[in-house]
Design a protein around this motif. Sequence first.
Motif, PDB file in Angstrom:
ATOM      1  N   PRO A  65       0.802  -1.238   0.000  1.00  0.00           N
ATOM      2  CA  PRO A  65       0.000   0.000   0.000  1.00  0.00           C
ATOM      3  C   PRO A  65       0.824   1.272   0.000  1.00  0.00           C
ATOM      4  O   PRO A  65       0.281   2.367  -0.134  1.00  0.00           O
ATOM      5  CB  PRO A  65      -0.787  -0.127   1.313  1.00  0.00           C
ATOM      6  N   ASP A  66       2.149   1.154   0.165  1.00  0.00           N
ATOM      7  CA  ASP A  66       2.953   2.340   0.459  1.00  0.00           C
ATOM      8  C   ASP A  66       3.613   2.988  -0.762  1.00  0.00           C
ATOM      9  O   ASP A  66       4.105   4.110  -0.665  1.00  0.00           O
ATOM     10  CB  ASP A  66       4.035   1.993   1.485  1.00  0.00           C
ATOM     11  N   LYS A  67       3.644   2.292  -1.919  1.00  0.00           N
ATOM     12  CA  LYS A  67       4.354   2.861  -3.063  1.00  0.00           C
ATOM     13  C   LYS A  67       3.509   2.750  -4.335  1.00  0.00           C
ATOM     14  O   LYS A  67       3.014   1.661  -4.638  1.00  0.00           O
ATOM     15  CB  LYS A  67       5.691   2.139  -3.285  1.00  0.00           C
ATOM     16  N   PRO A  68       3.374   3.839  -5.086  1.00  0.00           N
ATOM     17  CA  PRO A  68       2.641   3.776  -6.363  1.00  0.00           C
ATOM     18  C   PRO A  68       3.582   3.347  -7.495  1.00  0.00           C
ATOM     19  O   PRO A  68       3.860   4.123  -8.418  1.00  0.00           O
ATOM     20  CB  PRO A  68       2.149   5.220  -6.532  1.00  0.00           C
ATOM     21  N   TYR A  69       4.065   2.116  -7.420  1.00  0.00           N
ATOM     22  CA  TYR A  69       5.116   1.673  -8.329  1.00  0.00           C
ATOM     23  C   TYR A  69       4.600   0.652  -9.332  1.00  0.00           C
ATOM     24  O   TYR A  69       3.670  -0.127  -9.058  1.00  0.00           O
ATOM     25  CB  TYR A  69       6.269   1.050  -7.549  1.00  0.00           C
ATOM     26  N   LEU A  70       5.244   0.655 -10.500  1.00  0.00           N
ATOM     27  CA  LEU A  70       5.111  -0.382 -11.511  1.00  0.00           C
ATOM     28  C   LEU A  70       6.494  -0.953 -11.815  1.00  0.00           C
ATOM     29  O   LEU A  70       7.492  -0.225 -11.725  1.00  0.00           O
ATOM     30  CB  LEU A  70       4.562   0.199 -12.829  1.00  0.00           C
ATOM     31  N   VAL A  71       6.550  -2.222 -12.189  1.00  0.00           N
ATOM     32  CA  VAL A  71       7.788  -2.785 -12.709  1.00  0.00           C
ATOM     33  C   VAL A  71       7.526  -3.216 -14.146  1.00  0.00           C
ATOM     34  O   VAL A  71       6.476  -3.786 -14.458  1.00  0.00           O
ATOM     35  CB  VAL A  71       8.301  -3.963 -11.856  1.00  0.00           C
ATOM     36  N   TRP A  87       8.907   2.057 -11.934  1.00  0.00           N
ATOM     37  CA  TRP A  87       8.330   3.359 -12.233  1.00  0.00           C
ATOM     38  C   TRP A  87       7.410   3.822 -11.104  1.00  0.00           C
ATOM     39  O   TRP A  87       6.736   3.021 -10.486  1.00  0.00           O
ATOM     40  CB  TRP A  87       7.477   3.289 -13.517  1.00  0.00           C
ATOM     41  N   ASP A  88       7.402   5.125 -10.879  1.00  0.00           N
ATOM     42  CA  ASP A  88       6.368   5.774 -10.079  1.00  0.00           C
ATOM     43  C   ASP A  88       5.309   6.253 -11.064  1.00  0.00           C
ATOM     44  O   ASP A  88       5.534   7.206 -11.830  1.00  0.00           O
ATOM     45  CB  ASP A  88       6.949   6.957  -9.305  1.00  0.00           C
ATOM     46  N   TYR A  89       4.138   5.550 -11.045  1.00  0.00           N
ATOM     47  CA  TYR A  89       3.162   5.878 -12.086  1.00  0.00           C
ATOM     48  C   TYR A  89       2.365   7.150 -11.785  1.00  0.00           C
ATOM     49  O   TYR A  89       1.649   7.648 -12.651  1.00  0.00           O
ATOM     50  CB  TYR A  89       2.223   4.703 -12.353  1.00  0.00           C
ATOM     51  N   LEU A  90       2.494   7.692 -10.575  1.00  0.00           N
ATOM     52  CA  LEU A  90       1.836   8.976 -10.294  1.00  0.00           C
ATOM     53  C   LEU A  90       2.633  10.136 -10.901  1.00  0.00           C
ATOM     54  O   LEU A  90       2.069  11.044 -11.514  1.00  0.00           O
ATOM     55  CB  LEU A  90       1.661   9.173  -8.796  1.00  0.00           C
ATOM     56  N   VAL A 127      12.114   5.124 -11.484  1.00  0.00           N
ATOM     57  CA  VAL A 127      12.789   5.090 -10.188  1.00  0.00           C
ATOM     58  C   VAL A 127      14.142   4.398 -10.300  1.00  0.00           C
ATOM     59  O   VAL A 127      15.133   4.845  -9.720  1.00  0.00           O
ATOM     60  CB  VAL A 127      11.905   4.369  -9.147  1.00  0.00           C
ATOM     61  N   GLN A 128      14.190   3.287 -11.066  1.00  0.00           N
ATOM     62  CA  GLN A 128      15.438   2.541 -11.176  1.00  0.00           C
ATOM     63  C   GLN A 128      15.436   1.687 -12.445  1.00  0.00           C
ATOM     64  O   GLN A 128      14.389   1.194 -12.887  1.00  0.00           O
ATOM     65  CB  GLN A 128      15.611   1.606  -9.957  1.00  0.00           C
TER      66      GLN A 128
END
Length: 850
Positions: free
Chosen positions: A195-201, A212-215, A220-221
Motif C-alpha cells: 500500500p505504500d508505493k505507487p510503483y510499476l515494474v 516506475w512511479d506511475y503517479l 525510479v530505477q
Amino acid sequence: MLLDVNRRFFQRTDRVKGVDFHPTEPWLLTGLYNGSVNIYNHETGALVRTFEVAEVPVRCVRFIPRKNWFVAGCDDFHVRVFNYNTHEKVIAFEAHPDYIRCLTVHPTASIVLTGSDDMTIRAWDWEKGWKCIQVYEGHTHYIMNIAINPKDTNTFASACLDHNVKMWSLGSSTANFTMEAHPSGVNYVEFYPGPDKPYLVTCGDDNTVKVWDYLSKSCVQTMQSHTNNVSFAVFHPNLPIIISGSEDGTVKIWNSGTYRLENTLSYALERAWCVSLRKDANEVAVGFDEGVVIIKLGRDEPTFSMDPSGKLVYTRNQEVLSANLQTLQDDVTAEGTRIPVSVKELGSTEVFPTALIHSPNGRFVTVVGDGEYIIYTALAWRNKAFGNGNSFAWAGDSNTYAVLEGKTKVRVYKSFRERGGAGMKGAGTWAIEGLHGGTLLGARGNGFVLFWDWETGEIVRRIEVDAQNVFWSGTGQLVAISTKDSFYVLRFDRDAYTSKLEEGADIGDEGVEEAFDVVAEVPESVKTAKWIGDCFIYTNSNNRLNYFVGTESYTITQFDTPLYLMGYIPAHNRVYLGDKDVNVYAYTLALSLVEYQTAVLRGDMEAAEEILPTIPKDQRNKVARFLEGRDLKELALQVATDPDQKFDLAIQLDDLDTALGIARSVPESEAESKWKALGDRALAVWRFDLARECFEKAGDLSALMLLLLSIGDRDGLSKLAHAAEEKGANNLAFATLFQLGNTKACVDLLIKTERIPEAAMFARTYSPSQVPRTVDAWRDDLVAKNRKKIAASIANPKENPELFEEGWEDALAREEAALQAAPSAAVNGEGGLDKSASSDDSEGVLVDAS
C-alpha cells in the motif's frame, strides 16, 4: 540478502507459455505451445488433468476458481473456457481477429480482459454470456501483458511492443495516460502489491528491468544484468524482491529496496517465458522452452520474537510492528480461534530480517539478516549496536552476547563492548552454522553441537549430533537439542564440570563427558519451541502443540494449518501461537498443571497434593488422564471431574458403588452402555443383585435371562418373557417360556408371530392337548392364502386318531398323568432345569415325543 532458494517442482514438457497457481488447491496450471493445457499437483509432482484445448499454441491461461474454470487464449483467435473438475468445455468463442497474447481475470468482477496482436484489449463478462462489454484502443503494436491495479481494481495497465505502458479505467475505451517505458518493446508490466508505493515494474526487449512511479510517471530505477529480451518482471507480495526471467534462460532475483542483484538462477531449460506467484507459500512458478519449475524462496515461518512479559515484535519485510499480548488477559475468544490484537508500527530495520531475538530481560531486540546484526532498544526502537554477523546469541544475563562472523570467527561482547582475552577455545577449528544462547554458548555445525562456558571460553562438551536447533531452559539445567526426526533433552551438571576443572583434568576438544546426562529422547520433529521452567512446549511437524515434562510428551491440541509458537504467559495460563501472517491464536495450559505433573514425576506426592487445589477445574481431567497413565488410578478417580472418566476408572478399580452412583446420575439416554459395563463387572465379582439391577436398567434381556436361570427365579423369568415379547424379542421370549415349561404360552407365541406350522409341530411333540387348535389355525391360514388342497390334506388328531402311534385319548391321558405326578415349579431351587410344570393344563410338561 541471505534468502534460501530451493527447487520444489521440476517437469520437462513442451514449451510453456502460461502458468498459474490455484489459490486453494495444490495445483499448477500450464498452457503449452503444442495446444495442450496440463494441471499438475505441485506437492506430489503428479499430472492431475490434461486438456487438448486447441491445435495451435495456447499462449495464456488463468484459473477462475470461483467457477471451477480455467480460461485459455489461443493462436486461432479463440478464448476457451473449461470446467477443470468435469472436463466440460464451458464455451469457446472468437475473441480477436489475431493471436491472443495475454489475458487476466478480474479479482472481484465477472470480467476477463484479453490482449491481442490486433492491438486492442477487450473485456468479456461471463455473467452476460461472455459478451464483450468494452474495447480498449490506443496501442500501435502487439499487446503483451495486462495487470490489474491491486489498490484500485477499477484500473489496469498494459504493456505493448510499441514501447509504451498505458493506464486504463475499466469503463473507458481510451487510456488515462501513457508512459514510454523502454526504447524497444515492453513485454511485461506489474503493480507493486504493497500500500505504500505507487510503483510499476516493467521489462522489455532492451534487456532491462525498470521500476516506475506511475503517479509522477518517472523511472525510479533501471536494472541491468540480463543478456537477452526480458520476458517478465514481478514484485514478490511477501518478500522485498523483484523476480525477472529472460530469453537468456536465467531467472534473476533483485532487492526491491536497493535494486541490487541478489541471485541468478539457471535450470538449463532454455528461454524463460512466464511466471506465477503463490502468495501463501513464497513459491514461484516459471515456464520455459523445455518445461516448468517451481522454486521456494525464503521460509514460511514468520520472523517474530516475544519476551516473557508478552510483548511481541515481528516484521513484514523491513517494517517492524509490535503488539502487547499481556493486555489479552480478559479476552474471551474461544480457544483455537484467531484473537484480535492491537498492532502498532514500531519502526523499520535496515536489513531484511531472517531472525529476531529478544534479550532475556526483554529490553533489547536483535535483528539478524543480510550478514549483519543490529541491536535495538525494544521500546523506542533505537539502534544500540550493530556489526557483521551471520548468527547471534544472548547469554542468560542480557548483558553478554556472541556473534558469528563467517563460519569460524566467534566474537563475545559484554556491555556492548568486545570482550578481550583468548576468546572461545577452538572457535576457528570447526565450521559453525549457527549460535544458540542460554546458560552455555552453543554452536551448531555439521554433525556436532559444541557448548562453551561464557566466562572462561572453555569447551564444556562437544556432542556428536546433527542438530537443527538448541533450546536452553530458563533454569539453566535442561537443554533440548532438536534434529530432523527427534529431539533430545539433556540435563547440565555444572558441579560435575567444575569438579573436573578443579582436578586439573585435560578437557581437550571433547569437553567433560559427565557435564550432561540424557533425560529423554523423543521421536518427534520440533519446529518451534519454548521452555517454561522445566516444561518444554513445542510444535511438531504434524501440526500438534505438545509439551514435554519429566520424561514424557503430552498433546495440548492439533491444528489444521501450521502455527508457530510465540510464547507462554503464566498469568493467562495460555500458550500463544501465530500463523505465517502473525495472526495470533491461544490454547490453555495451566502452569500449576505442569508443576503438579513435575512433582508427581519426581515422586514428591506431598508437593503434588499442595499444588492440586490451584489447578483450574477445567484442567482436572487432564490431571486425571496423566495420573491414569502413571498407573495412579485411585488418585485419578479422586481428581477426575468428567463422569465418563470417573466411571471408567471406578470400573477398573472395582469400585462398583461409585460407578453405580454415576450411572444413576447420568441421563437415561446416555446410561445404557454404563449399565451394561457395570452389570458385566458386577457378575465378575459375584454381585448378582447389582448385576440384575444393571441388566434391567440397560434392557439387556439376554444377560438377564442367563442370570435369572442361574439363580432359579421363576417369577423373574415370567416377567422377562413378557417384557421380551413386548419388545419384539420373540426368540428370547420363546426360549424363556420353554425353559419355564410353559408350552401353551410357547404355542401361543408361535401362532401370534405367524409361525403356525412350527406351532403345530411343537404342540405335537411337547403339548398334544394344543394340537387340535394349532391344526385348525394352520388350516385357516392356508385357506386364507388360497391353498385349500394343502389345508384339506392336514389331519386333525381329533378327526383321525388312528394317525397317532397311540390313540388320541391315550396321549392326553399320558400328559395328564405327567402333570399330576410333577406339579412343582419348572425351575428348581438350585438353578437347574426341571422337566415339570404347574398342575395347570395350560403349563404342560415337556412331553416325551416318542
